[in-house]
Design an enzyme around this catalytic site. Structure first.
Site, short mmCIF file in Angstrom:
data_model
loop_
_atom_site.label_atom_id
_atom_site.label_comp_id
_atom_site.label_asym_id
_atom_site.label_seq_id
_atom_site.Cartn_x
_atom_site.Cartn_y
_atom_site.Cartn_z
N LYS A 22 0.81 -1.22 0.00
CA LYS A 22 0.00 0.00 0.00
C LYS A 22 0.84 1.27 0.00
CE LYS A 22 -2.37 1.08 3.73
NZ LYS A 22 -3.44 1.23 4.72
N GLN A 72 7.86 -6.59 11.06
CA GLN A 72 6.67 -7.08 11.73
C GLN A 72 6.13 -8.27 10.94
OE1 GLN A 72 3.23 -4.51 11.73
NE2 GLN A 72 2.37 -5.42 13.59
N ASP A 102 0.83 5.68 5.17
CA ASP A 102 -0.19 5.86 4.13
C ASP A 102 -0.91 7.20 4.27
OD1 ASP A 102 -1.71 5.45 6.39
OD2 ASP A 102 -2.84 3.73 5.60
N GLU A 154 -11.99 3.36 19.37
CA GLU A 154 -12.12 2.98 17.96
C GLU A 154 -13.59 2.86 17.58
OE1 GLU A 154 -9.56 2.91 15.96
OE2 GLU A 154 -8.20 3.32 17.63
N HIS A 362 10.47 19.35 -40.40
CA HIS A 362 9.34 18.48 -40.73
C HIS A 362 9.78 17.03 -40.94
CE1 HIS A 362 8.41 22.49 -42.50
NE2 HIS A 362 9.52 22.29 -43.16
N ASN A 376 20.67 23.01 -41.80
CA ASN A 376 19.29 22.85 -42.24
C ASN A 376 19.06 21.38 -42.59
OD1 ASN A 376 16.67 24.29 -43.32
ND2 ASN A 376 17.23 22.73 -44.82
N ASN A 385 20.44 4.43 -38.48
CA ASN A 385 21.46 4.20 -37.44
C ASN A 385 21.52 2.77 -36.93
OD1 ASN A 385 18.90 4.46 -36.28
ND2 ASN A 385 19.72 5.20 -34.34
N TYR A 386 20.69 1.87 -37.42
CA TYR A 386 20.60 0.54 -36.83
C TYR A 386 20.62 -0.51 -37.93
CZ TYR A 386 18.68 -3.19 -33.83
OH TYR A 386 18.48 -4.35 -33.12
N ALA A 422 18.38 16.70 -52.72
CA ALA A 422 17.12 16.09 -52.32
C ALA A 422 17.01 14.67 -52.85
CB ALA A 422 15.95 16.93 -52.82
#
Length: 460
Positions: A22, A72, A102, A154, A362, A376, A385-386, A422
């Site tokens: 808890k 305990q 708590d 109580e 973008h 740019n 990269n992998y 490009a």
């Protein structure tokens, strides 16, 4: 004055319906136990003892070397839990705070006031109480005609008169340390629950004509003990309000504070503007003058002064002053952006350093890259990269121009002032001041389209 603290954190929390102990459920980014411990530190305890039980190693790991621990094995009541701490505190002179793990909304200021009240009134025991509009379920504070506390009863043991009392026991106490453990030897399980009630020591002290007092909380919310998910949500709501109010007092503007989620360790400088539905988590710092627009999500990141983040996700990243991000960008862990970098819409950056005034406006992925200043990066650029097993680095020099739809296959270096055409696929080093054209050569066949199905005169 020497102070000690006992934090009760052994319970399973059956009503939470969870495998997690808890006290390890979180409120505003910290476990309930961490919230309590931070508040306890306000009284500067010479020693803190945390009573653990259910999944004890998980609980122990949260506080680690900040606390001593006792175990305990059986949960036989609050009195029994405090008995477990005797091996750590027996015989010591001073005042001992006992608090449940708590109760995440209790503040350090209230605990310090409780200790001061206890000492100034020379009590052997002081109970932290609150006034409840609906006291059902709480232990009631019973006073005599002179207003003195005579006992705590109580809910299950309360008679009709006692059930009408509004002053309730919050479950937090301060005791004279020696007298606490002496009195605990006298309590029994003769009650409706068959447990050792810590509250029974009050009657023992009264029988010995020792002074027992009660300090009443100003804010009832601080008394909340979380036993189920409903109370957890209540604690979250109250804590969220506290956090946003703290930042507003410190100069932060929230356009819609009810919709913002900010965790406890987040730092925000003055003159920050935060729109609705923003989430700030972990150890995040937001610099002065920054604007976070609707839908932004930031975790464990440092955002510099005068940045603008528009509806984007940022994780474990560092942004210098004047950076703009988004909309719909994603900065993944290990990203560093220098001054005045622009990361635009649908751009993802991971594990990369990008130099000042560079722009990727973008539809771009930059991963495991070192990008220079004033570069740019055209729309549609991808750093490859992998290779399925390993990650490789791309290095782009200052003032380079990466044309739209460039594919940069790492490991790769593009020199200063270089330009990629490009649509190029680049797999070899591009020297400084060079232009590289890596696309296939255009071939035009006049009239050929008429033979294709898409053309109005083409075959069907």
């Amino acid at each position: 004055m020497t102070n000690y603290a006992i934090i009760l954190a052994a319970g399973k929390g059956t009503r939470m319906t969870s495998d997690l102990p808890k006290v390890l459920h979180k409120v505003s980014g910290l476990t309930m136990l961490e919230h309590v411990f931070r508040s306890v530190k306000a009284i500067n305890p010479e020693k803190a003892v945390t009573v653990i039980g259910h999944k004890s190693e998980m609980v122990r790991a949260v506080l680690a070397d900040q606390s001593a621990f006792v175990h305990q094995t059986e949960q036989l009541g609050t009195g029994h839990a405090v008995m477990m701490a005797e091996t750590q505190l027996e015989g010591l002179e001073g005042h001992t705070l006992v608090i449940a793990g708590d109760t995440p909304l209790i503040t350090g200021e209230s605990l310090k006031s409780l200790i001061d009240f206890h000492v100034n009134h020379k009590n052997v025991a002081t109970i932290l109480t609150a006034t409840a509009q609906d006291p059902f379920g709480y232990g009631r504070i019973v006073r005599n005609k002179d207003g003195e506390v005579i006992k705590i009863v109580e809910q299950k043991d309360a008679n009709e008169y006692e059930q009408q009392l509004k002053e309730i026991n919050t479950g937090t106490y301060v005791f004279d340390n020696k007298r606490l453990f002496e009195a605990l030897k006298c309590i029994t399980t003769n009650n409706a629950q068959g447990e050792y009630y810590l509250t029974d020591v009050v009657a023992i002290f009264r029988a010995n004509k020792e002074k027992v007092g009660a300090y009443i909380l100003r804010d009832f919310n601080e008394s909340l003990g979380v036993n189920d998910r409903v109370a957890l949500a209540t604690a979250e709501t109250v804590m969220r309000q506290r956090i946003t109010q703290k930042h507003m007092v410190n100069g932060v503007t929230f356009q819609n504070p009810e919709t913002v989620y900010i965790e406890s360790d987040v730092e925000i400088a003055p003159d920050v503007l935060i729109e609705g539905n923003v989430t700030l988590k972990g150890r995040t710092h937001i610099g002065s003058g920054t604007v976070l627009t609707n839908g932004t999500y930031i975790v464990d990141s440092e955002i510099g002064d005068n940045c603008v983040v528009t509806n984007s996700m940022i994780e474990s990243s560092v942004l210098a002053a004047g950076v703009t991000v988004g909309p719909y960008a994603h900065l993944r862990p290990g990203t560093t952006l220098d001054r005045e970098v622009h990361i635009g819409n649908f751009v993802e950056v991971k594990g990369s350093h990008i130099g000042e005034k560079t722009k990727a406006g973008h539809l771009t992925y930059i991963g495991n890259a070192q990008v220079g200043s004033s570069v740019n990066v055209g729309a549609g650029t991808i750093t490859v990269n992998y290779d399925g097993q390993n990650k490789y680095e791309t290095v782009i020099g200052d003032h380079a121009f990466i044309g739209s739809n460039s594919t940069l296959i790492a490991p790769l270096e593009v020199g200063d002032n270089a330009l990629t055409a490009a649509g190029s696929t680049i797999s070899k080093t591009v020297p400084a001041d060079s232009i590289v054209i890596g696309g296939s050569r255009q071939v035009t066949k006049e009239g050929y389209a008429k033979r294709l199905a898409h053309h109005p005169s083409g075959s069907k």
